[in-house]
Write an enzyme that holds these catalytic residues in place. Structure first.
Site, mmCIF file in Angstrom:
data_model
loop_
_atom_site.group_PDB
_atom_site.id
_atom_site.type_symbol
_atom_site.label_atom_id
_atom_site.label_comp_id
_atom_site.label_asym_id
_atom_site.label_seq_id
_atom_site.Cartn_x
_atom_site.Cartn_y
_atom_site.Cartn_z
ATOM 1 N N CYS A 64 75.205 16.712 26.543
ATOM 2 C CA CYS A 64 76.451 16.207 26.111
ATOM 3 C C CYS A 64 77.343 15.691 27.093
ATOM 4 C CB CYS A 64 77.323 17.449 25.510
ATOM 5 S SG CYS A 64 77.780 18.643 26.918
ATOM 6 N N GLU B 45 35.563 46.896 49.950
ATOM 7 C CA GLU B 45 36.034 47.247 48.640
ATOM 8 C C GLU B 45 37.148 46.102 47.976
ATOM 9 O OE1 GLU B 45 38.434 50.805 49.000
ATOM 10 O OE2 GLU B 45 36.358 51.771 50.436
ATOM 11 N N CYS C 268 77.953 21.489 22.577
ATOM 12 C CA CYS C 268 76.767 20.818 23.270
ATOM 13 C C CYS C 268 75.642 21.210 22.449
ATOM 14 C CB CYS C 268 76.671 21.556 24.596
ATOM 15 S SG CYS C 268 75.215 21.099 25.360
ATOM 16 N N LYS D 47 40.716 44.930 47.060
ATOM 17 C CA LYS D 47 42.215 45.511 47.417
ATOM 18 C C LYS D 47 42.885 45.303 46.068
ATOM 19 C CE LYS D 47 45.788 44.702 50.729
ATOM 20 N NZ LYS D 47 46.822 44.898 49.882
ATOM 21 N N CYS E 61 76.512 24.379 31.616
ATOM 22 C CA CYS E 61 77.368 23.232 30.845
ATOM 23 C C CYS E 61 78.317 24.025 30.181
ATOM 24 C CB CYS E 61 76.474 22.735 30.057
ATOM 25 S SG CYS E 61 77.359 21.539 28.685
ATOM 26 N N CYS F 284 75.859 17.240 32.004
ATOM 27 C CA CYS F 284 74.969 17.850 31.058
ATOM 28 C C CYS F 284 74.083 16.649 30.453
ATOM 29 C CB CYS F 284 75.768 18.806 30.018
ATOM 30 S SG CYS F 284 74.736 19.291 28.547
ATOM 31 N N LYS G 243 42.878 38.789 52.697
ATOM 32 C CA LYS G 243 43.620 38.970 51.380
ATOM 33 C C LYS G 243 43.295 37.239 50.975
ATOM 34 C CE LYS G 243 48.245 40.215 51.443
ATOM 35 N NZ LYS G 243 49.137 40.745 50.441
ATOM 36 N N PHE H 175 38.019 62.992 18.025
ATOM 37 C CA PHE H 175 39.049 63.298 19.273
ATOM 38 C C PHE H 175 40.159 63.761 18.613
ATOM 39 C CE2 PHE H 175 42.029 62.056 22.219
ATOM 40 C CZ PHE H 175 41.632 62.574 23.674
ATOM 41 N N ASP H 176 40.885 63.099 17.643
ATOM 42 C CA ASP H 176 42.011 63.361 17.126
ATOM 43 C C ASP H 176 42.053 64.588 16.488
ATOM 44 O OD1 ASP H 176 42.942 60.927 17.990
ATOM 45 O OD2 ASP H 176 42.764 59.837 16.019
ATOM 46 N N GLU I 44 45.618 53.211 43.506
ATOM 47 C CA GLU I 44 46.229 52.252 43.175
ATOM 48 C C GLU I 44 46.641 52.359 41.780
ATOM 49 O OE1 GLU I 44 47.095 50.711 45.977
ATOM 50 O OE2 GLU I 44 48.136 48.709 45.428
ATOM 51 N N TYR J 212 40.529 56.643 48.295
ATOM 52 C CA TYR J 212 40.407 57.095 49.776
ATOM 53 C C TYR J 212 40.384 58.841 49.328
ATOM 54 C CZ TYR J 212 42.276 57.525 54.498
ATOM 55 O OH TYR J 212 42.451 57.698 55.832
ATOM 56 N N ASP K 187 45.975 45.173 43.397
ATOM 57 C CA ASP K 187 47.332 44.691 43.727
ATOM 58 C C ASP K 187 48.289 45.595 42.848
ATOM 59 O OD1 ASP K 187 49.496 43.369 44.704
ATOM 60 O OD2 ASP K 187 49.270 41.546 43.537
ATOM 61 N N ASP L 6 36.918 58.501 17.551
ATOM 62 C CA ASP L 6 38.327 58.467 17.579
ATOM 63 C C ASP L 6 38.815 59.610 16.665
ATOM 64 O OD1 ASP L 6 38.381 56.446 19.393
ATOM 65 O OD2 ASP L 6 39.454 55.164 17.955
HETATM 66 S S1 IVH Z 1 42.962 52.210 51.911
HETATM 67 C C1 IVH Z 1 45.277 54.026 55.563
HETATM 68 N N1 IVH Z 1 41.679 50.817 50.019
HETATM 69 O O1 IVH Z 1 46.758 48.239 50.117
HETATM 70 C C2 IVH Z 1 44.744 52.918 54.537
HETATM 71 N N2 IVH Z 1 44.007 50.474 50.307
HETATM 72 O O2 IVH Z 1 48.473 47.798 52.967
HETATM 73 C C3 IVH Z 1 44.764 53.662 53.282
HETATM 74 N N3 IVH Z 1 45.174 49.117 48.581
HETATM 75 O O3 IVH Z 1 49.088 50.876 50.623
HETATM 76 C C4 IVH Z 1 44.538 52.318 52.279
HETATM 77 N N4 IVH Z 1 43.351 48.589 47.619
HETATM 78 O O4 IVH Z 1 48.340 50.351 48.345
HETATM 79 C C5 IVH Z 1 43.106 50.947 50.562
HETATM 80 N N5 IVH Z 1 40.754 49.679 48.287
HETATM 81 C C6 IVH Z 1 41.824 49.834 49.021
HETATM 82 C C7 IVH Z 1 43.189 49.395 48.636
HETATM 83 C C8 IVH Z 1 44.191 49.670 49.154
HETATM 84 C C9 IVH Z 1 44.517 48.416 47.574
HETATM 85 C C10 IVH Z 1 46.519 48.876 49.336
HETATM 86 C C11 IVH Z 1 47.418 50.240 49.210
HETATM 87 C C12 IVH Z 1 48.134 50.266 50.581
HETATM 88 C C13 IVH Z 1 47.888 48.789 50.986
HETATM 89 C C14 IVH Z 1 47.550 48.619 52.274
#
Ligand code: IVH
Length: 672
Positions: A409, A112, A430, A114, A424, A406, A312, A35-36, A173, A226, A116, A32
């Site tokens: 009271c 992959e 109260c 997904k 209340c 309440c 999902k 780096f700094d 994401e 992607y 969130d 660190d």
């Molecule tokens: S591919 C044309 N890969 O899910 C499709 N999407 O409903 C391009 N997401 O808007 C998306 N993980 O925000 C892809 N491994 C992943 C993902 C992913 C999360 C989200 C993304 C997208 C939504 C699709």
């Protein structure tokens, strides 16, 4: 090229490389300190040679507090979404559909996570980040480049010689890691700011902040999944992802080439469990056909690609018996119904209680006495009642009804106009509302009086000594010693705290008053704009809502608060007790003298308090703020990314540099 430019380029490359190792690979090789020092040197060189300014330099990640609204940008390629399913059978159907469409052709599937969070499209040109755009409506989104630049795991400059195309787009994401999310919500709870329900909302909200310095503070992360463009290195998705990794992008390790339905099913059962150990939120898996040529042949529907599907995860759910519903009264009088449950294990924690929030929720769920309830912990960390198992309902059981009076009271409850909450109205008599206000008043960010928690607040109230916050100033050591479990020492500690609180600055007094909707930030705005309590009490809703960040709801709440005789009297009694009722222009209200005679320079970005708060703290403790380092400087209070010139100078003059924790503990030590 001159030697300075060579040095600048070398430093930029080294720092980029270390950023990549630290934030993407999780395996830093540079200390660190090193780096700094390198960052400081680069900042200095860039400052001295402005002709070499580069928006993609590693020095440009700290963000700025310049407010600007986002420019709308049309996506070069529309951002579509994925079709969703919750069932493994439907994933199998998807694969069979692909088989039919591709005829005899073999195909591979990429599995992959997904993620969130909130999706982002980033354009790179000649290896440098050009712009970052949110999904928006899929056709156009907001230009959030400045904010995205603060995310350390997203490269501003791709790794040298890694063979990237001249221009391309990556999508991925943006996420707020669980640990960052939890810390942020804790801080927001303290400041009475609305909590984020889940990391997704927190990430999306953060990315849209106007102040990129605040975005930098929130420590977002990102996974890219992607690659799009005309001259991609490979003709398949998987190899392109691996290439992206080489260029410096953070690509998840949880990516796998799958050859048949069995392998897809194994991938699903493995990650259904394992995803709980990931540092970021995921809500499912994505399956994509690997070959880009096959993707092209399969094409798109109006909304989704035909070559991918999202599976999902089911949120974790348990069924447990409702033992009772209790109704709790908050500091503002709002009644919160709480379901008391037979204890049940959910995502590693035992759940015994779950908030039912308000009457509408109870009614919509149609909860009856003794029902078996479904409890879920999805993206939200707080358990949530999502439904009733009707088959298990006891015949003839009664629906849960909301109380009319309440529980503390006995006052008749009132419904807040336009809201689902019952309140209340007995604000001043109260008990839980009063003790709640006392607790808030003494809090660390308010009057900072030590030794009064929930129990002592109740004790003080029940004894009759403290019926409102102004009564605190009539307490004596003798009175306190009449209470159970109080000795001379504990009584003296509270009285000392009460005396010290007379120096607490006006803005914190405003916060301490418990004006509905007035949190710490709003209190400051109110205090600075009105300058003193008499002004504030006379301001109209129009005048109040003209203050930055104060809307009509808050303005009305302030007017209503001061229209109440009890509140006017409390203010008067607090004033007579010696509480600060006007702003101190130079905020040099002495809290302690620990920093007296010390000259302190603040530099960098802080996590625990804002720069302004640190400046005030320095003055309140007798110190002097200075903006430049000289031989008179006692020490530098340094946050992250301390200015390079300052760092160099401090080193040269041998001036001590301390971080915020060290600084805060230095102040606390003196208070004990
Ligand atoms: S591919 C044309 N890969 O899910 C499709 N999407 O409903 C391009 N997401 O808007 C998306 N993980 O925000 C892809 N491994 C992943 C993902 C992913 C999360 C989200 C993304 C997208 C939504 C699709």
């Amino acid at each position: 090229m001159d030697s300075v430019k060579l040095l600048i380029d070398e430093l930029r490359q080294e720092l980029n490389e270390n950023n990549y190792k630290y934030y993407v690979l999780n395996a830093p090789t540079m200390s660190d300190k090193e780096f700094d020092e390198k960052m400081a040197m680069l900042e200095r060189l860039e400052k001295e040679n402005p002709q070499y300014f580069d928006p993609c330099s590693p020095t440009q990640r700290v963000g700025s507090d310049i407010t600007k609204s986002f420019k709308q940008v049309v996506h070069e390629r529309p951002m579509l979404s994925l079709s969703n399913t919750y069932s493994v059978d439907e994933v199998t159907e998807f694969i069979n559909r692909i088989k039919n469409m591709l005829g005899d052709e073999q195909f591979q599937i990429v599995g992959e996570m997904k993620f969130d969070g909130t999706s982002i499209s980033i354009i790179y040109e000649n290896g440098r980040m050009l712009k970052a755009i949110t999904r928006g409506d899929g056709v156009q989104g907001d230009d959030v480049t400045d904010n995205v630049k603060t995310i350390r795991s997203i490269p501003l400059q791709l790794r040298e010689g890694s063979g990237y195309p001249a221009r391309f787009e990556v999508r991925g994401e943006i996420l707020m890691p669980w640990t960052v999310f939890e810390a942020l919500n804790k801080e927001r709870e303290y400041n009475e700011e609305p909590l984020f329900a889940n990391p997704r909302n927190a990430a999306a909200g953060t990315l849209k902040l106007q102040n990129s310095a605040e975005v930098a503070r929130r420590k977002l992360d990102a996974y890219l999944y992607y690659l799009l463009g005309d001259n991609l290195p490979y003709d398949n998705h998987y190899d392109n992802l691996m290439a992206m990794k080489q260029w410096g992008f953070k690509v998840s390790n949880a990516i796998k080439l799958l050859n048949n339905i069995q392998e897809v099913e194994q991938f699903i059962s493995y990650w259904d469990i394992e995803r709980k150990h990931l540092p970021v939120a995921t809500d499912g898996l994505v399956f994509k056909i690997n070959s880009l040529r096959q993707q092209l042949n399969l094409g798109y529907t109006a909304k989704n690609p035909r070559w991918a599907i999202a599976y999902k995860f089911q949120a974790e759910r348990e069924c447990t018996k409702l033992q009772s519903v209790s109704f709790e009264v908050g500091r503002s009088g709002v009644i919160t119904p709480v379901a008391n449950l037979e204890p049940v294990l959910l995502s590693g924690t035992i759940v015994k209680r779950a908030s039912l929030h308000n009457e509408d929720i109870i009614r919509n769920l149609d909860i009856h006495d003794g029902d078996m309830l479904y409890v879920e912990k999805g993206g939200e960390i707080i358990p949530k009642i999502v439904g009733v198992n009707l088959e298990a309902r006891i015949k003839g059981s009664n629906p849960i009804t909301f109380i009319t009076h309440c529980p503390a009271c006995g006052s008749l409850l009132q419904r807040v106009e336009g809201e689902a909450a019952w309140v209340c109205p007995n604000k001043y008599h109260c008990p839980p509302q009063i003790t709640g206000r006392i607790e808030h008043f003494v809090g660390r960010h308010a009057m900072n009086i030590d030794g009064i928690g929930e129990e002592v607040a109740e004790q003080l109230y029940n004894s009759g000594f403290v019926k409102d916050v102004a009564d605190l100033y009539e307490l004596t050591v003798e009175k306190l010693m009449l209470l159970e479990r109080f000795g001379l020492k504990s009584a003296q500690r509270i009285i000392n705290g009460i005396n010290d609180s007379k120096n607490v600055p006006f803005e914190r007094v405003v916060f301490a008053l418990s004006i509905p909707y007035v949190g710490e930030t709003v209190a400051k705005k109110l205090a600075y704009a009105s300058k003193d309590i008499d002004n504030m009490m006379q301001m109209t809703t129009e005048q109040l809502s003209a203050i930055d960040e104060i809307g009509e709801k808050i303005a009305q709440s302030v007017v209503d608060f001061f229209a109440i005789t009890e509140n006017q009297e409390i203010v008067e009694r607090l004033r007579n007790a010696g509480i600060q009722m006007h702003i101190n222009e130079n905020t040099a209200i002495t809290k302690s003298v620990i920093l007296s005679g010390k000259t302190i320079v603040i530099s960098g970005v802080f996590n625990l308090h804002s720069r302004d708060e640190y400046k005030q703290l320095i003055e309140a403790n007798g110190g002097k703020n200075s903006s430049s380092i000289s031989s008179k400087t006692t020490f530098v209070l340094a946050g992250e990314n301390m200015g390079p010139a300052k760092l160099e100078k401090a080193h040269k003059l041998g001036i001590k540099i301390i971080n915020e924790q060290e600084f805060l503990s230095m102040l606390n030590q003196d208070e004990q």
